[in-house]
Motif scaffolding. Structure first.
Motif, short mmCIF file in Angstrom:
data_model
loop_
_atom_site.label_atom_id
_atom_site.label_comp_id
_atom_site.label_asym_id
_atom_site.label_seq_id
_atom_site.Cartn_x
_atom_site.Cartn_y
_atom_site.Cartn_z
N VAL A 103 -41.21 -44.91 -23.19
CA VAL A 103 -41.96 -43.58 -23.38
C VAL A 103 -43.44 -43.80 -23.66
O VAL A 103 -43.49 -44.64 -24.75
N GLY A 179 -41.44 -42.17 -18.94
CA GLY A 179 -41.71 -40.77 -19.41
C GLY A 179 -42.98 -40.63 -20.49
O GLY A 179 -43.58 -41.58 -20.82
N TYR A 181 -44.60 -38.23 -23.90
CA TYR A 181 -44.65 -37.50 -25.25
C TYR A 181 -45.96 -37.32 -25.68
O TYR A 181 -46.55 -38.36 -25.87
N PHE A 321 -35.06 -37.64 -22.46
CA PHE A 321 -35.46 -38.69 -21.66
C PHE A 321 -34.36 -39.52 -21.32
O PHE A 321 -34.33 -40.07 -20.12
#
Length: 334
Positions: A103, A179, A181, A321
């Motif tokens: 992430v 991913g 954020y 996630f």
């Protein structure tokens, strides 16, 4: 009579030009004032992923429970000439990233990777078995100062794409396991990158926005300026700063979603980025058929959902996630 008409017309033209110059002048003053960056790490320079606190106020939050044992400092090109990104790479352990998902975390306005808010999220994810990458956007933290101006994501998104490149090319990360954020302005930056780079498989937008014109208007209002000056600030940014503050837009996350999931989080008591900015994403998701989930957390302030609802926040973020990124999680909790 003709001479009179000519004089009146000339005077009106002069007044219009004068008014336009005044409007643009005010717009430039507002743009140059509100867009001014604050590079460096301010009060947070001693923070690291293994030891940090909220230095902006007295806090009894147990940050010491949310730290990581191993992390690395890296620098890489942002893809734009002469811009270097300063980053912290937190693999699942010192042996490397393994097969765990990754992430990317994107900080907010005039913040950096040193900020306790973003470090907390990195630790939550790392303890749940994710690799994480934190970096300073250009004109923030320890990354290159490009022009000392903030572009609300319209240039900074290239730093995100460069971070994806670094993960894939340098760390051999599978794009299906990446991913993102983003927090506040970082959510807008993340949304643009998500819309332009389909290697990013899932996005969490925390305290974010999708309409850049609206956020410029609301920023002016928050600073005490009338919102009708927004166009002047935007035009001045383009004419004097070569900044296209409205493009590319975070709306691209919804237009170009390719059925990749988006999870938007916002506190209902946020006065920094008003919560309607996340609620408004529902109409975009409906229009473009995007896979959007929204969590409006009652009474939470800006960036405060993680602190008010720590367990719920952690569970939702990790589950999102875990469900949408390829890879094998490793439990890193002590």
């Amino acid at each position: 009579m003709k001479k009179l008409y000519f004089k009146v017309g000339y005077t009106l033209t002069g007044l219009i030009l004068f008014g336009a110059l005044v409007y643009m002048g005010i717009g430039y003053f507002i743009y140059s004032t509100l867009a001014k960056a604050d590079p460096g790490c301010s009060l947070d320079c001693e923070n690291t992923p293994s030891s940090y606190q909220d230095n902006s106020k007295v806090s009894d939050f147990p940050f010491e429970k949310y730290i990581v044992d191993y992390w690395e400092s890296h620098q890489y090109s942002a893809g734009d000439e002469d811009i270097q990104i300063d980053a912290w790479w937190i693999p699942i352990d010192r042996n490397g990233p393994g097969q765990a998902p990754v992430v990317i975390l994107v900080h907010g306005l005039r913040s950096s990777k040193y900020d306790s808010d973003i470090l907390l999220v990195a630790a939550i994810l790392n303890q749940a078995g994710f690799n994480t990458l934190l970096f300073d956007q250009r004109d923030h933290g320890m990354s290159t100062i490009e022009d000392g101006k903030i572009s609300i994501g319209t240039k900074e998104y290239r730093d995100v794409i460069a971070s994806v490149d670094w993960l894939v090319n340098t760390q051999s990360i599978n794009p299906k396991s990446i991913g993102i954020y983003g927090l506040s302005m970082g959510a807008g930056t993340a949304a643009i990158a998500f819309g332009l780079d389909n290697r990013i498989q899932a996005a969490i937008l925390d305290s974010g926005f999708s309409d850049l014109y609206t956020i410029v208007e609301e920023e002016l209002q928050r600073e005490g300026y009338p919102p009708w000056l927004a166009k002047g600030a935007i035009w001045s940014a383009f004419i004097f700063g070569n900044e296209t503050l409205l493009e590319p837009s975070p709306k691209l996350a919804f237009k170009n979603h390719d059925d990749r999931p988006i999870f938007a989080i916002h506190g209902t008591s946020d006065r920094r980025v008003l919560p309607h900015n996340t609620s408004d994403m529902e109409s975009l998701a409906t229009k473009y058929g995007a896979n959007l989930t929204i969590w409006l957390a009652k009474n939470a302030i800006h960036s405060g959902v993680k602190f008010m609802y720590l367990e719920d926040f952690s569970n939702r973020v990790v589950e999102f996630f875990e469900s949408n990124l390829e890879g094998i999680l490793k439990d890193n909790k002590e």
